[in-house]
Design a protein around this motif. Structure first.
Motif, PDB file in Angstrom:
ATOM      1  N   LYS A   1      -1.127  -7.049 -21.848  1.00 26.79           N
ATOM      2  CA  LYS A   1      -2.096  -7.020 -20.929  1.00 26.79           C
ATOM      3  C   LYS A   1      -1.601  -6.757 -19.549  1.00 26.79           C
ATOM      4  CE  LYS A   1      -4.769 -10.969 -23.079  1.00 26.79           C
ATOM      5  NZ  LYS A   1      -5.321 -12.431 -22.873  1.00 26.79           N
ATOM      6  N   LYS A   2      -0.745  -7.033 -18.876  1.00 28.10           N
ATOM      7  CA  LYS A   2      -0.389  -6.312 -17.743  1.00 28.10           C
ATOM      8  C   LYS A   2      -0.259  -4.847 -17.850  1.00 28.10           C
ATOM      9  CE  LYS A   2       2.585  -7.515 -13.549  1.00 28.10           C
ATOM     10  NZ  LYS A   2       3.678  -8.491 -13.258  1.00 28.10           N
ATOM     11  N   ILE A   3       0.495  -4.349 -18.830  1.00 26.72           N
ATOM     12  CA  ILE A   3       0.715  -2.972 -19.197  1.00 26.72           C
ATOM     13  C   ILE A   3      -0.352  -2.239 -19.078  1.00 26.72           C
ATOM     14  CG2 ILE A   3       1.523  -1.113 -20.688  1.00 26.72           C
ATOM     15  CD1 ILE A   3       4.027  -3.317 -21.384  1.00 26.72           C
ATOM     16  N   ALA A   4      -1.416  -2.948 -20.262  1.00 33.05           N
ATOM     17  CA  ALA A   4      -2.615  -2.053 -20.681  1.00 33.05           C
ATOM     18  C   ALA A   4      -3.700  -1.986 -19.237  1.00 33.05           C
ATOM     19  CB  ALA A   4      -3.435  -2.854 -21.519  1.00 33.05           C
ATOM     20  N   SER A   5      -3.602  -3.157 -18.459  1.00 36.47           N
ATOM     21  CA  SER A   5      -4.600  -3.142 -17.039  1.00 36.47           C
ATOM     22  C   SER A   5      -3.977  -2.123 -16.235  1.00 36.47           C
ATOM     23  CB  SER A   5      -4.428  -4.512 -16.388  1.00 36.47           C
ATOM     24  OG  SER A   5      -5.221  -5.328 -17.232  1.00 36.47           O
ATOM     25  N   ARG A   6      -2.493  -1.961 -16.223  1.00 34.72           N
ATOM     26  CA  ARG A   6      -2.145  -0.868 -15.126  1.00 34.72           C
ATOM     27  C   ARG A   6      -2.312   0.373 -15.535  1.00 34.72           C
ATOM     28  NH1 ARG A   6       3.476  -3.736 -12.531  1.00 34.72           N
ATOM     29  NH2 ARG A   6       2.167  -4.853 -10.951  1.00 34.72           N
ATOM     30  N   MET A   7      -1.904   0.651 -16.771  1.00 40.65           N
ATOM     31  CA  MET A   7      -2.387   1.781 -17.515  1.00 40.65           C
ATOM     32  C   MET A   7      -3.753   2.173 -17.429  1.00 40.65           C
ATOM     33  SD  MET A   7       0.323   2.769 -20.536  1.00 40.65           S
ATOM     34  CE  MET A   7      -0.340   1.708 -21.851  1.00 40.65           C
TER      35      MET A   7
ATOM     36  N   ARG B   1       0.654  -1.211   0.152  1.00 38.44           N
ATOM     37  CA  ARG B   1       0.100   0.078   0.114  1.00 38.44           C
ATOM     38  C   ARG B   1       0.764   1.115  -0.002  1.00 38.44           C
ATOM     39  NH1 ARG B   1      -4.174   0.141   4.816  1.00 38.44           N
ATOM     40  NH2 ARG B   1      -5.600  -0.742   3.079  1.00 38.44           N
ATOM     41  N   MET B   2       0.301   2.261  -0.670  1.00 40.72           N
ATOM     42  CA  MET B   2       1.360   3.506  -0.834  1.00 40.72           C
ATOM     43  C   MET B   2       0.316   4.841  -1.317  1.00 40.72           C
ATOM     44  SD  MET B   2       3.807   2.707  -4.125  1.00 40.72           S
ATOM     45  CE  MET B   2       4.507   1.200  -3.159  1.00 40.72           C
ATOM     46  N   PRO B   3       1.061   5.747  -1.136  1.00 36.84           N
ATOM     47  CA  PRO B   3       0.214   6.939  -1.794  1.00 36.84           C
ATOM     48  C   PRO B   3      -0.117   6.807  -3.392  1.00 36.84           C
ATOM     49  CG  PRO B   3       1.473   7.845  -0.162  1.00 36.84           C
ATOM     50  CD  PRO B   3       1.803   6.264  -0.550  1.00 36.84           C
ATOM     51  N   ALA B   4      -1.240   7.400  -3.972  1.00 34.97           N
ATOM     52  CA  ALA B   4      -1.285   7.355  -5.334  1.00 34.97           C
ATOM     53  C   ALA B   4      -0.183   7.673  -6.249  1.00 34.97           C
ATOM     54  CB  ALA B   4      -2.619   7.934  -5.764  1.00 34.97           C
ATOM     55  N   ARG B   5       0.197   8.822  -5.900  1.00 31.71           N
ATOM     56  CA  ARG B   5       1.600   9.568  -6.532  1.00 31.71           C
ATOM     57  C   ARG B   5       2.436   8.648  -6.531  1.00 31.71           C
ATOM     58  NH1 ARG B   5       3.721  15.553  -6.403  1.00 31.71           N
ATOM     59  NH2 ARG B   5       5.320  15.413  -8.079  1.00 31.71           N
ATOM     60  N   GLU B   6       2.814   7.985  -5.470  1.00 28.17           N
ATOM     61  CA  GLU B   6       4.010   7.119  -5.489  1.00 28.17           C
ATOM     62  C   GLU B   6       3.729   5.814  -6.390  1.00 28.17           C
ATOM     63  OE1 GLU B   6       7.062   4.483  -2.262  1.00 28.17           O
ATOM     64  OE2 GLU B   6       5.092   5.853  -1.666  1.00 28.17           O
ATOM     65  N   TYR B   7       2.596   5.238  -6.325  1.00 32.49           N
ATOM     66  CA  TYR B   7       1.974   4.194  -7.067  1.00 32.49           C
ATOM     67  C   TYR B   7       2.059   4.257  -8.480  1.00 32.49           C
ATOM     68  CZ  TYR B   7      -1.093   0.427  -8.722  1.00 32.49           C
ATOM     69  OH  TYR B   7      -1.448  -0.810  -9.393  1.00 32.49           O
ATOM     70  N   LEU B   8       1.568   5.722  -8.790  1.00 28.45           N
ATOM     71  CA  LEU B   8       1.673   5.894 -10.398  1.00 28.45           C
ATOM     72  C   LEU B   8       3.017   6.141 -10.907  1.00 28.45           C
ATOM     73  CD1 LEU B   8      -1.822   7.999 -10.324  1.00 28.45           C
ATOM     74  CD2 LEU B   8      -1.539   5.859 -11.336  1.00 28.45           C
ATOM     75  N   THR B   9       3.704   6.720  -9.923  1.00 32.53           N
ATOM     76  CA  THR B   9       5.259   7.049 -10.465  1.00 32.53           C
ATOM     77  C   THR B   9       5.778   5.643 -10.726  1.00 32.53           C
ATOM     78  OG1 THR B   9       5.579   8.972  -9.156  1.00 32.53           O
ATOM     79  CG2 THR B   9       7.372   7.937  -9.796  1.00 32.53           C
ATOM     80  N   LEU B  10       5.782   4.719  -9.854  1.00 31.98           N
ATOM     81  CA  LEU B  10       6.276   3.462 -10.118  1.00 31.98           C
ATOM     82  C   LEU B  10       5.638   2.733 -11.157  1.00 31.98           C
ATOM     83  CD1 LEU B  10       6.468   2.202  -6.356  1.00 31.98           C
ATOM     84  CD2 LEU B  10       8.593   2.686  -7.833  1.00 31.98           C
ATOM     85  N   LEU B  11       4.341   2.779 -11.531  1.00 30.42           N
ATOM     86  CA  LEU B  11       3.728   2.305 -12.671  1.00 30.42           C
ATOM     87  C   LEU B  11       4.238   2.742 -13.888  1.00 30.42           C
ATOM     88  CD1 LEU B  11      -0.239   1.966 -12.659  1.00 30.42           C
ATOM     89  CD2 LEU B  11       1.235   2.500 -14.701  1.00 30.42           C
ATOM     90  N   LEU B  12       4.312   4.048 -14.077  1.00 28.10           N
ATOM     91  CA  LEU B  12       4.684   4.621 -15.185  1.00 28.10           C
ATOM     92  C   LEU B  12       6.243   4.443 -15.599  1.00 28.10           C
ATOM     93  CD1 LEU B  12       2.642   8.025 -15.123  1.00 28.10           C
ATOM     94  CD2 LEU B  12       2.367   6.117 -16.710  1.00 28.10           C
ATOM     95  N   ASP B  13       6.982   4.434 -14.302  1.00 27.23           N
ATOM     96  CA  ASP B  13       8.356   4.013 -14.600  1.00 27.23           C
ATOM     97  C   ASP B  13       8.440   2.597 -15.076  1.00 27.23           C
ATOM     98  OD1 ASP B  13       9.615   6.499 -13.873  1.00 27.23           O
ATOM     99  OD2 ASP B  13       9.681   5.874 -11.665  1.00 27.23           O
ATOM    100  N   TRP B  14       7.581   1.685 -14.501  1.00 28.31           N
ATOM    101  CA  TRP B  14       7.593   0.418 -14.919  1.00 28.31           C
ATOM    102  C   TRP B  14       7.467  -0.087 -16.282  1.00 28.31           C
ATOM    103  CZ3 TRP B  14       3.518  -2.889 -16.274  1.00 28.31           C
ATOM    104  CH2 TRP B  14       3.875  -4.229 -16.469  1.00 28.31           C
ATOM    105  N   VAL B  15       6.377   0.976 -16.741  1.00 28.93           N
ATOM    106  CA  VAL B  15       5.863   0.683 -18.069  1.00 28.93           C
ATOM    107  C   VAL B  15       6.965   1.036 -19.024  1.00 28.93           C
ATOM    108  CG1 VAL B  15       4.254   1.508 -19.812  1.00 28.93           C
ATOM    109  CG2 VAL B  15       3.477   0.986 -17.585  1.00 28.93           C
ATOM    110  N   ASP B  16       7.445   2.483 -18.493  1.00 29.11           N
ATOM    111  CA  ASP B  16       8.525   2.906 -19.554  1.00 29.11           C
ATOM    112  C   ASP B  16       9.638   2.033 -19.711  1.00 29.11           C
ATOM    113  OD1 ASP B  16      10.098   5.178 -20.754  1.00 29.11           O
ATOM    114  OD2 ASP B  16      10.804   6.167 -18.994  1.00 29.11           O
ATOM    115  N   THR B  17      10.361   1.551 -18.572  1.00 33.35           N
ATOM    116  CA  THR B  17      11.391   0.398 -18.608  1.00 33.35           C
ATOM    117  C   THR B  17      11.038  -0.790 -19.506  1.00 33.35           C
ATOM    118  OG1 THR B  17      12.224   1.135 -16.531  1.00 33.35           O
ATOM    119  CG2 THR B  17      12.793  -1.191 -17.338  1.00 33.35           C
TER     120      THR B  17
END
Length: 239
Positions: free
Chosen positions: A164-170, A123-139
């Motif tokens: 599918k994993k990328i699309a679901s997370r985005m 669990r984490m704040p939305a901004r931290e989650y979304l930063t990690l999400l977009l960094d992961w997609v970018d990588t």
């Protein structure tokens, strides 16, 4: 916060979308395709499909004779660039105090896990989650072993599962900003641009079954007015 009961302005074109968001804060550099390559050609076709509201559902369908993997790869990258721009406009308003968890209303909450630094759902704040999400997609999309650049290099066997994993997370980026930052989008006059991008993305992921019905649920429940405006049936429905 759910949308106010106000009318939604008409959606815009890709040119207007890029012009609007290029003046805003971008979250990270865009990924580009090399001119002269097959993916660049498909990328230009995908962009052209965003310039009209005539039939977005039809434009995302796989063109005859084209590779499914190439077509999905191009759209995944293009949508990452657009979603990155969209989230960049609200990131200053998405703080640990305003969004202490990565939630979608009171019913849904997302926990981050990447199998490396975060091996267990965290669990984490939305901004931290979304930063990690977009960094992961970018990588991921910049890893040539996953998203090969050259025509003679085959896609890995798990490519579609990865997409599918990328699309679901985005998709969760749309979920969070629609439910918790809709007023900010309204104040920034960004609603018509986000609406068009969301509609295009929705048709793409449902055309190729990239996002499960369970992942789609939050926007069916919490933003009925936006869905009514975007889809004639009044719901996320591509039937």
């Amino acid at each position: 916060m759910a949308p106010k009961s106000a009318g939604f302005p008409p959606a815009r074109s890709m040119a207007q979308f890029m012009d609007f968001f290029s003046r805003k804060k971008t979250f990270r550099p865009k990924k580009h395709f090399t001119p002269g390559t097959l993916k660049y050609s498909l990328h230009k076709r995908a962009l052209a499909s965003f310039d009209t509201e005539v039939d977005l559902k039809r434009t995302v369908r796989l063109p005859e004779g084209e590779s499914l993997e190439d077509w999905i790869a191009v759209y995944i990258v293009d949508f990452f660039n657009r979603i990155n721009l969209i989230y960049g406009t609200v990131t200053d308003y998405c703080t640990p105090s305003t969004c202490p968890t990565m939630s979608a209303g009171q019913k849904y909450e997302y926990f981050w896990s990447d199998g490396r630094e975060y091996k267990k759902p965290t669990r984490m704040p939305a901004r931290e989650y979304l930063t990690l999400l977009l960094d992961w997609v970018d990588t991921t999309i910049n890893d040539i072993k996953v998203f090969p650049v050259f025509v003679d290099v085959p896609f890995p066997s798990n490519f579609l599962a990865t997409c599918k994993k990328i699309a679901s997370r985005m998709y969760r980026v749309f979920v969070h900003i629609y439910i918790h930052h809709f007023d900010t989008l309204t104040d920034l006059s960004a609603v018509p641009h986000v609406n068009l991008c969301y509609k295009h993305y929705y048709y793409f992921v449902t055309e190729f079954n990239l996002v499960s019905k369970k992942e789609l649920e939050p926007l069916n429940i919490f933003v009925p007015e936006a869905i009514t405006y975007l889809f004639p049936s009044g719901r996320n429905d591509c039937s």
